[in-house]
Design an enzyme around this catalytic site. Sequence first.
Site: not given
Length: 143
Positions: A11, A23, A75, A78, A81, A108
């Site tokens: 993404n 972002y 980076n 998601a 996680h 968050r």
Amino acid sequence: MKKIYVINGPNLNRLGKREPEVYGKHTIEDLEKMLFPLGDDFGCTFIFKQSNHEGNIIDWIHEAEDEQAIGVVLNPGAFTHYSYAIRDAVASIRVPVIEVHISNVHSREAFRHTSVISPVTEGQIVGFGFYGYKMAALAFLER
Ligand code: DQA
């Protein structure tokens, strides 16, 4: 020439369009433009990669080792996680990896508070927007 891999996960190709309130409004091309001058200053080449697919990210982590990169700025989006496969890839290389998140994942949703990657990285930089990538690159270049 020193090499630094900058690997962005799922993404992040949508930066600028995706949730700009979280972002920011800048694109992934803007990120690359921000880092380029560091390459001139420090005699370093940045290898920019982005994929929405876990296996590509794993392959590039291995490639960074094969190419004798001085560091990987990662980076994982998601995947951070829950991807034990990316964690194992990071653990499998000797090249240092710094995990970067544009947003402050700790302020968050609860599921973002856990990183399965960070225990095998050199460190984690969160919440500084694109500047976090620059901080990570400088950590590799200024040592
Ligand atoms: C992110 C944070 C992740 O939780 C999220 O899934 C992303 C982006 C960040 O850079 O802030 O895709 O890695």
